[in-house]
Design a protein around this motif. Sequence first.
Motif, PDB file in Angstrom:
ATOM      1  N   THR A 175       0.981  -1.073  -0.084  1.00  0.00           N
ATOM      2  CA  THR A 175       0.073  -0.009  -0.053  1.00  0.00           C
ATOM      3  C   THR A 175       0.877   1.165   0.007  1.00  0.00           C
ATOM      4  O   THR A 175       0.286   2.372  -0.213  1.00  0.00           O
ATOM      5  CB  THR A 175      -0.965  -0.109   1.213  1.00  0.00           C
ATOM      6  OG1 THR A 175      -0.361   0.163   2.335  1.00  0.00           O
ATOM      7  CG2 THR A 175      -1.795  -1.153   1.155  1.00  0.00           C
ATOM      8  N   ASN A 176       1.984   1.099   0.246  1.00  0.00           N
ATOM      9  CA  ASN A 176       3.070   2.248   0.794  1.00  0.00           C
ATOM     10  C   ASN A 176       2.650   3.348   1.412  1.00  0.00           C
ATOM     11  O   ASN A 176       2.491   4.442   1.288  1.00  0.00           O
ATOM     12  CB  ASN A 176       3.105   2.870  -1.207  1.00  0.00           C
ATOM     13  CG  ASN A 176       3.734   1.961  -2.097  1.00  0.00           C
ATOM     14  OD1 ASN A 176       4.991   1.450  -1.581  1.00  0.00           O
ATOM     15  ND2 ASN A 176       3.285   1.867  -3.216  1.00  0.00           N
ATOM     16  N   ALA A 235      -1.572   6.044   2.882  1.00  0.00           N
ATOM     17  CA  ALA A 235      -1.925   7.018   1.663  1.00  0.00           C
ATOM     18  C   ALA A 235      -2.501   6.115   0.557  1.00  0.00           C
ATOM     19  O   ALA A 235      -1.649   6.070  -0.587  1.00  0.00           O
ATOM     20  CB  ALA A 235      -1.099   8.131   1.131  1.00  0.00           C
ATOM     21  N   ILE A 236      -3.545   5.108   0.911  1.00  0.00           N
ATOM     22  CA  ILE A 236      -3.561   4.144  -0.374  1.00  0.00           C
ATOM     23  C   ILE A 236      -4.261   4.871  -1.538  1.00  0.00           C
ATOM     24  O   ILE A 236      -5.470   5.499  -1.370  1.00  0.00           O
ATOM     25  CB  ILE A 236      -4.567   3.373   0.319  1.00  0.00           C
ATOM     26  CG1 ILE A 236      -3.969   2.454   1.445  1.00  0.00           C
ATOM     27  CG2 ILE A 236      -5.063   2.010  -0.665  1.00  0.00           C
ATOM     28  CD1 ILE A 236      -4.884   1.466   1.990  1.00  0.00           C
ATOM     29  N   ASP A 237      -3.662   4.659  -2.743  1.00  0.00           N
ATOM     30  CA  ASP A 237      -4.424   5.334  -3.798  1.00  0.00           C
ATOM     31  C   ASP A 237      -5.496   4.427  -4.577  1.00  0.00           C
ATOM     32  O   ASP A 237      -5.606   3.153  -4.218  1.00  0.00           O
ATOM     33  CB  ASP A 237      -3.641   6.008  -4.860  1.00  0.00           C
ATOM     34  CG  ASP A 237      -2.459   4.914  -5.272  1.00  0.00           C
ATOM     35  OD1 ASP A 237      -2.927   3.713  -5.231  1.00  0.00           O
ATOM     36  OD2 ASP A 237      -1.362   5.405  -5.898  1.00  0.00           O
ATOM     37  N   GLU A 238      -6.405   4.887  -5.616  1.00  0.00           N
ATOM     38  CA  GLU A 238      -7.188   4.135  -6.084  1.00  0.00           C
ATOM     39  C   GLU A 238      -6.617   2.981  -7.030  1.00  0.00           C
ATOM     40  O   GLU A 238      -7.361   2.035  -6.908  1.00  0.00           O
ATOM     41  CB  GLU A 238      -8.032   5.065  -6.933  1.00  0.00           C
ATOM     42  CG  GLU A 238      -9.328   4.523  -7.537  1.00  0.00           C
ATOM     43  CD  GLU A 238     -10.310   4.024  -6.414  1.00  0.00           C
ATOM     44  OE1 GLU A 238     -10.919   3.166  -6.522  1.00  0.00           O
ATOM     45  OE2 GLU A 238     -10.497   4.783  -5.335  1.00  0.00           O
ATOM     46  N   PRO A 239      -5.565   3.206  -7.664  1.00  0.00           N
ATOM     47  CA  PRO A 239      -4.939   2.177  -8.326  1.00  0.00           C
ATOM     48  C   PRO A 239      -4.613   0.874  -7.706  1.00  0.00           C
ATOM     49  O   PRO A 239      -4.668  -0.161  -7.679  1.00  0.00           O
ATOM     50  CB  PRO A 239      -3.769   2.716  -9.118  1.00  0.00           C
ATOM     51  CG  PRO A 239      -3.860   4.391  -9.174  1.00  0.00           C
ATOM     52  CD  PRO A 239      -4.914   4.510  -8.100  1.00  0.00           C
ATOM     53  N   THR A 240      -4.043   1.234  -6.251  1.00  0.00           N
ATOM     54  CA  THR A 240      -3.759   0.172  -5.329  1.00  0.00           C
ATOM     55  C   THR A 240      -5.057  -0.524  -4.988  1.00  0.00           C
ATOM     56  O   THR A 240      -4.979  -1.606  -4.827  1.00  0.00           O
ATOM     57  CB  THR A 240      -2.864   0.677  -4.255  1.00  0.00           C
ATOM     58  OG1 THR A 240      -1.704   1.318  -4.642  1.00  0.00           O
ATOM     59  CG2 THR A 240      -2.699  -0.435  -3.209  1.00  0.00           C
TER      60      THR A 240
END
Length: 186
Positions: A29-30, A33-38
């Motif tokens: 998830t890095n 701050a989970i982004d939409e592509p993830t």
Amino acid sequence: MKIQEVIVVEGRDDTAKIKQAVDADTIETNGSAIDEPTLERIKHAQAKRGVIIFTDPDFPGERIRRIVQQQIPGCKHAFMPKDEAKGSNGLGVEHATKQAIREALESVYELRQTSFQPIEWRPYLLEYGLVGGAHAKPRREHLGERLKIGYANAKQLEKRLNMFQITVDEFESVMDEILKEERQQS
């Protein structure tokens, strides 16, 4: 040990440590701050192979777990007790031993497909001293470890007990053991 599901972790250090312990694929998830592509990759993995959420036992890890669970229902959950995830420079899956990782992944929670009725847990939490008081936090920590649902504050604990369909009998059995151990230590 081969894991069929894709494991959701926070970062590449977690991936490296998990790959040392088991044969598995991960999605990172890095951070929180989970982004939409993830989220889309996780959703695809859930549809194809299933997903195990295995985040750090801290606030950001719980936030990630909550976001993924809300966006992608039906994920399995693995929990690492805080004392097994402590490192010299922080708290996280990347600091755990291979054995601790294997044990967490062997104790994965999968929601049962039953007609489970949510329970009003507040009276039980009060009765067993899990809300307020000097012993509440350590008792919740022990309960979370034993039930393999991770540490939670009182409000989160109520939600988690229902989410993982813990029965009153399971809860009381574990709490009776914890209280018995407390009495023996005093």
